[in-house]
Structures are given as C-alpha cells and as structure tokens.
Design a protein around this motif. Sequence first.
Motif, PDB file in Angstrom:
ATOM      1  N   PHE A 110       4.558  -4.135  -1.383  1.00 27.30           N
ATOM      2  CA  PHE A 110       4.203  -3.989  -2.793  1.00 27.30           C
ATOM      3  C   PHE A 110       3.091  -4.976  -3.164  1.00 27.30           C
ATOM      4  CE2 PHE A 110       4.762  -5.252  -7.242  1.00 27.30           C
ATOM      5  CZ  PHE A 110       4.634  -4.019  -7.878  1.00 27.30           C
ATOM      6  N   LEU A 111       3.248  -6.252  -2.788  1.00 24.01           N
ATOM      7  CA  LEU A 111       2.230  -7.262  -3.093  1.00 24.01           C
ATOM      8  C   LEU A 111       0.915  -6.950  -2.371  1.00 24.01           C
ATOM      9  CD1 LEU A 111       4.352 -10.532  -2.948  1.00 24.01           C
ATOM     10  CD2 LEU A 111       3.449  -9.401  -4.988  1.00 24.01           C
ATOM     11  N   HIS A 112       1.015  -6.469  -1.134  1.00 20.74           N
ATOM     12  CA  HIS A 112      -0.169  -6.125  -0.339  1.00 20.74           C
ATOM     13  C   HIS A 112      -0.995  -5.048  -1.050  1.00 20.74           C
ATOM     14  CE1 HIS A 112      -2.467  -5.403   3.399  1.00 20.74           C
ATOM     15  NE2 HIS A 112      -2.392  -4.130   3.046  1.00 20.74           N
ATOM     16  N   GLU A 113      -0.334  -3.972  -1.453  1.00 17.40           N
ATOM     17  CA  GLU A 113      -1.055  -2.886  -2.124  1.00 17.40           C
ATOM     18  C   GLU A 113      -1.529  -3.297  -3.510  1.00 17.40           C
ATOM     19  OE1 GLU A 113      -2.165  -0.513  -0.417  1.00 17.40           O
ATOM     20  OE2 GLU A 113      -0.879  -0.836   1.321  1.00 17.40           O
ATOM     21  N   CYS A 114      -0.745  -4.128  -4.206  1.00 22.40           N
ATOM     22  CA  CYS A 114      -1.200  -4.668  -5.497  1.00 22.40           C
ATOM     23  C   CYS A 114      -2.471  -5.486  -5.312  1.00 22.40           C
ATOM     24  CB  CYS A 114      -0.113  -5.519  -6.154  1.00 22.40           C
ATOM     25  SG  CYS A 114       1.168  -4.553  -6.946  1.00 22.40           S
ATOM     26  N   GLY A 115      -2.566  -6.195  -4.181  1.00 18.78           N
ATOM     27  CA  GLY A 115      -3.780  -6.953  -3.886  1.00 18.78           C
ATOM     28  C   GLY A 115      -4.991  -6.056  -3.765  1.00 18.78           C
ATOM     29  N   HIS A 116      -4.844  -4.944  -3.028  1.00 22.33           N
ATOM     30  CA  HIS A 116      -5.956  -3.990  -2.942  1.00 22.33           C
ATOM     31  C   HIS A 116      -6.306  -3.466  -4.330  1.00 22.33           C
ATOM     32  CE1 HIS A 116      -6.054  -3.927   1.376  1.00 22.33           C
ATOM     33  NE2 HIS A 116      -4.851  -3.389   1.502  1.00 22.33           N
ATOM     34  N   LEU A 117      -5.275  -3.130  -5.098  1.00 24.95           N
ATOM     35  CA  LEU A 117      -5.483  -2.581  -6.434  1.00 24.95           C
ATOM     36  C   LEU A 117      -6.209  -3.566  -7.353  1.00 24.95           C
ATOM     37  CD1 LEU A 117      -4.899  -0.375  -8.572  1.00 24.95           C
ATOM     38  CD2 LEU A 117      -2.703  -1.519  -8.970  1.00 24.95           C
ATOM     39  N   PHE A 118      -5.697  -4.803  -7.452  1.00 23.06           N
ATOM     40  CA  PHE A 118      -6.296  -5.793  -8.353  1.00 23.06           C
ATOM     41  C   PHE A 118      -7.723  -6.134  -7.949  1.00 23.06           C
ATOM     42  CE2 PHE A 118      -1.750  -7.370  -9.155  1.00 23.06           C
ATOM     43  CZ  PHE A 118      -1.579  -6.463 -10.183  1.00 23.06           C
ATOM     44  N   PHE A 119      -7.962  -6.290  -6.639  1.00 23.37           N
ATOM     45  CA  PHE A 119      -9.306  -6.636  -6.196  1.00 23.37           C
ATOM     46  C   PHE A 119     -10.266  -5.455  -6.360  1.00 23.37           C
ATOM     47  CE2 PHE A 119      -7.109 -10.258  -4.459  1.00 23.37           C
ATOM     48  CZ  PHE A 119      -8.055 -11.271  -4.552  1.00 23.37           C
ATOM     49  N   ALA A 120      -9.771  -4.223  -6.237  1.00 27.53           N
ATOM     50  CA  ALA A 120     -10.623  -3.052  -6.480  1.00 27.53           C
ATOM     51  C   ALA A 120     -11.023  -3.001  -7.954  1.00 27.53           C
ATOM     52  CB  ALA A 120      -9.895  -1.770  -6.083  1.00 27.53           C
ATOM     53  N   ILE A 121     -10.050  -3.228  -8.831  1.00 30.33           N
ATOM     54  CA  ILE A 121     -10.348  -3.238 -10.267  1.00 30.33           C
ATOM     55  C   ILE A 121     -11.330  -4.360 -10.590  1.00 30.33           C
ATOM     56  CG2 ILE A 121      -9.343  -3.670 -12.541  1.00 30.33           C
ATOM     57  CD1 ILE A 121      -6.805  -2.199 -11.478  1.00 30.33           C
ATOM     58  N   PHE A 122     -11.096  -5.544 -10.005  1.00 28.85           N
ATOM     59  CA  PHE A 122     -11.987  -6.690 -10.218  1.00 28.85           C
ATOM     60  C   PHE A 122     -13.417  -6.378  -9.763  1.00 28.85           C
ATOM     61  CE2 PHE A 122     -13.931 -10.581  -8.460  1.00 28.85           C
ATOM     62  CZ  PHE A 122     -14.016 -11.331  -9.618  1.00 28.85           C
ATOM     63  N   ALA A 123     -13.535  -5.649  -8.647  1.00 29.20           N
ATOM     64  CA  ALA A 123     -14.857  -5.326  -8.098  1.00 29.20           C
ATOM     65  C   ALA A 123     -15.495  -4.129  -8.789  1.00 29.20           C
ATOM     66  CB  ALA A 123     -14.738  -5.063  -6.597  1.00 29.20           C
ATOM     67  N   GLY A 124     -14.783  -3.513  -9.733  1.00 31.04           N
ATOM     68  CA  GLY A 124     -15.345  -2.382 -10.454  1.00 31.04           C
ATOM     69  C   GLY A 124     -15.321  -1.086  -9.671  1.00 31.04           C
ATOM     70  N   ILE A 125     -14.405  -0.973  -8.735  1.00 27.01           N
ATOM     71  CA  ILE A 125     -14.292   0.234  -7.913  1.00 27.01           C
ATOM     72  C   ILE A 125     -13.225   1.142  -8.519  1.00 27.01           C
ATOM     73  CG2 ILE A 125     -13.592   1.097  -5.647  1.00 27.01           C
ATOM     74  CD1 ILE A 125     -14.872  -1.443  -4.491  1.00 27.01           C
ATOM     75  N   LYS A 126     -13.525   2.415  -8.578  1.00 27.27           N
ATOM     76  CA  LYS A 126     -12.581   3.380  -9.146  1.00 27.27           C
ATOM     77  C   LYS A 126     -11.403   3.571  -8.188  1.00 27.27           C
ATOM     78  CE  LYS A 126     -12.105   7.986 -10.969  1.00 27.27           C
ATOM     79  NZ  LYS A 126     -12.641   9.323 -11.050  1.00 27.27           N
ATOM     80  N   VAL A 127     -10.198   3.442  -8.736  1.00 30.04           N
ATOM     81  CA  VAL A 127      -8.982   3.665  -7.960  1.00 30.04           C
ATOM     82  C   VAL A 127      -8.582   5.116  -8.146  1.00 30.04           C
ATOM     83  CG1 VAL A 127      -6.576   2.999  -7.666  1.00 30.04           C
ATOM     84  CG2 VAL A 127      -8.278   1.265  -8.244  1.00 30.04           C
ATOM     85  N   ALA A 128      -8.540   5.868  -7.048  1.00 25.18           N
ATOM     86  CA  ALA A 128      -8.271   7.302  -7.116  1.00 25.18           C
ATOM     87  C   ALA A 128      -6.783   7.604  -7.098  1.00 25.18           C
ATOM     88  CB  ALA A 128      -8.963   8.017  -5.959  1.00 25.18           C
ATOM     89  N   GLU A 129      -6.005   6.821  -6.332  1.00 24.96           N
ATOM     90  CA  GLU A 129      -4.584   7.117  -6.190  1.00 24.96           C
ATOM     91  C   GLU A 129      -3.828   5.833  -5.856  1.00 24.96           C
ATOM     92  OE1 GLU A 129      -1.811  10.313  -3.743  1.00 24.96           O
ATOM     93  OE2 GLU A 129      -3.896  10.053  -3.190  1.00 24.96           O
ATOM     94  N   ILE A 130      -2.626   5.723  -6.448  1.00 29.16           N
ATOM     95  CA  ILE A 130      -1.782   4.551  -6.212  1.00 29.16           C
ATOM     96  C   ILE A 130      -0.377   5.033  -5.909  1.00 29.16           C
ATOM     97  CG2 ILE A 130      -0.817   2.438  -7.183  1.00 29.16           C
ATOM     98  CD1 ILE A 130      -3.059   2.609  -9.321  1.00 29.16           C
ATOM     99  N   LYS A 131       0.223   4.468  -4.881  1.00 27.64           N
ATOM    100  CA  LYS A 131       1.638   4.703  -4.614  1.00 27.64           C
ATOM    101  C   LYS A 131       2.213   3.371  -4.176  1.00 27.64           C
ATOM    102  CE  LYS A 131       4.935   7.577  -2.241  1.00 27.64           C
ATOM    103  NZ  LYS A 131       5.168   8.561  -1.190  1.00 27.64           N
ATOM    104  N   LEU A 132       3.127   2.825  -4.963  1.00 26.04           N
ATOM    105  CA  LEU A 132       3.623   1.477  -4.695  1.00 26.04           C
ATOM    106  C   LEU A 132       5.084   1.429  -4.253  1.00 26.04           C
ATOM    107  CD1 LEU A 132       1.903  -0.455  -7.603  1.00 26.04           C
ATOM    108  CD2 LEU A 132       1.243  -0.382  -5.210  1.00 26.04           C
ATOM    109  N   LEU A 133       5.719   2.548  -4.090  1.00 22.21           N
ATOM    110  CA  LEU A 133       7.097   2.549  -3.603  1.00 22.21           C
ATOM    111  C   LEU A 133       7.176   3.349  -2.308  1.00 22.21           C
ATOM    112  CD1 LEU A 133       8.903   3.100  -7.001  1.00 22.21           C
ATOM    113  CD2 LEU A 133       8.622   0.957  -5.774  1.00 22.21           C
ATOM    114  N   SER A 134       8.210   3.156  -1.556  1.00 17.60           N
ATOM    115  CA  SER A 134       8.405   3.736  -0.219  1.00 17.60           C
ATOM    116  C   SER A 134       7.186   3.447   0.651  1.00 17.60           C
ATOM    117  CB  SER A 134       8.771   5.217  -0.290  1.00 17.60           C
ATOM    118  OG  SER A 134       7.721   5.990  -0.789  1.00 17.60           O
ATOM    119  N   VAL A 135       6.424   4.445   1.031  1.00 16.08           N
ATOM    120  CA  VAL A 135       5.215   4.212   1.823  1.00 16.08           C
ATOM    121  C   VAL A 135       4.080   3.956   0.839  1.00 16.08           C
ATOM    122  CG1 VAL A 135       3.620   5.165   3.516  1.00 16.08           C
ATOM    123  CG2 VAL A 135       6.053   5.696   3.662  1.00 16.08           C
TER     124      VAL A 135
END
Length: 171
Positions: A24-49
């Motif tokens: 969960f923290l690993h994927e949140c890291g990708h998410l937060f840093f993508a938002i910080f870098a101004g990159i559009k996040v197309a899809e997020i899944k934070l539970l199970s896989v």
Amino acid sequence: MKCLTNFIGFLLVGLLCAIFIYPFLHECGHLFFAIFAGIKVAEIKLLSVSYVTCEMPIQADWRWVLVAFGGTVFPMIFVMCFHKVKNFWIWYAGIVIRGIVCLSSILSLIGVFAHISGLYILENDDAVALLNARNGMENTIVFILFSVNIISLISIYFQHPLKQLESYFSI
C-alpha cells in the motif's frame, strides 16, 4: 503461553506489513510522486494486487525517475515519521518495513545488474522498467538503489533493534 502469544504477534505483524502495509505504501509513493511531478494518473488499485498506472510522457525525463523510485522512497519516509514511537508493535512494524525496503532495493539492484548483463529476470521491477524506458541511466539507478539501501540499513541500526527486543522481553 506468553512465548506463543509473542510468536503469533511477530508473525501477524510481519505478514500484515509484508502483504498489506508495504505494498500500500509502495503504490502510494508512486501515486504521490506522480501527482507531485504533474503526471496524469490513469488508474489506481490499492488493495489486493496493488498498482498505479500513469500516463507518462513519451520521452523519459526526471519525472520517470521520481515516479519509479517514489515506491521505494515513500515507505522509508513514512516509517521515519514514526521513529520515536513507544508502542513496541508499531516500532516492530517500522523495522519490518525498513527491512522490506532494504530487501527490495537489493532485489532491484540484482535486477538492474542482470538486465545490464543481458539477463531479463525482473522485468516488472520499477528500476528495470526505468532502464527499459531510458538508456544510459544505469549509474543513476544504481546510485539511487545503493543510497536507499544504505539509508534503510542506517535507519534500522539507529532503531537499536537488539536493545528494543531485550527491553521488550526483559532479557
């Protein structure tokens, strides 16, 4: 009975960290840093896989590095915020997550060195994916991974795990 209870506690906290909290923290890291870098996040899944899919620019630039290593850096930043916690089990969870960061950076280094050598064994690894996207970044990627590994080891060392365990078990 207390020994069995502690064993079950160690096992459950370790599994909880390895299976749920760290991913969960690993994927949140990708998410937060993508938002910080101004990159559009197309899809997020934070539970199970868990995964985060970003619409990255075609030409790899510094934002690729930021998003790729956000998954490793964010869990370390998160657990370092709780470095002086008094509760033993929260402290132990932080040690487990630091250990996972250390092991994941070692695995990424193995994947990077294997990739450079022509062996494609960890193609889904974030660092290897970054290598595939951008040639000539080998030294930067290895430097970052070594740095993360050293920081995680130092962070574990300064948590004084043996003293904490001695205190908890009254040895």
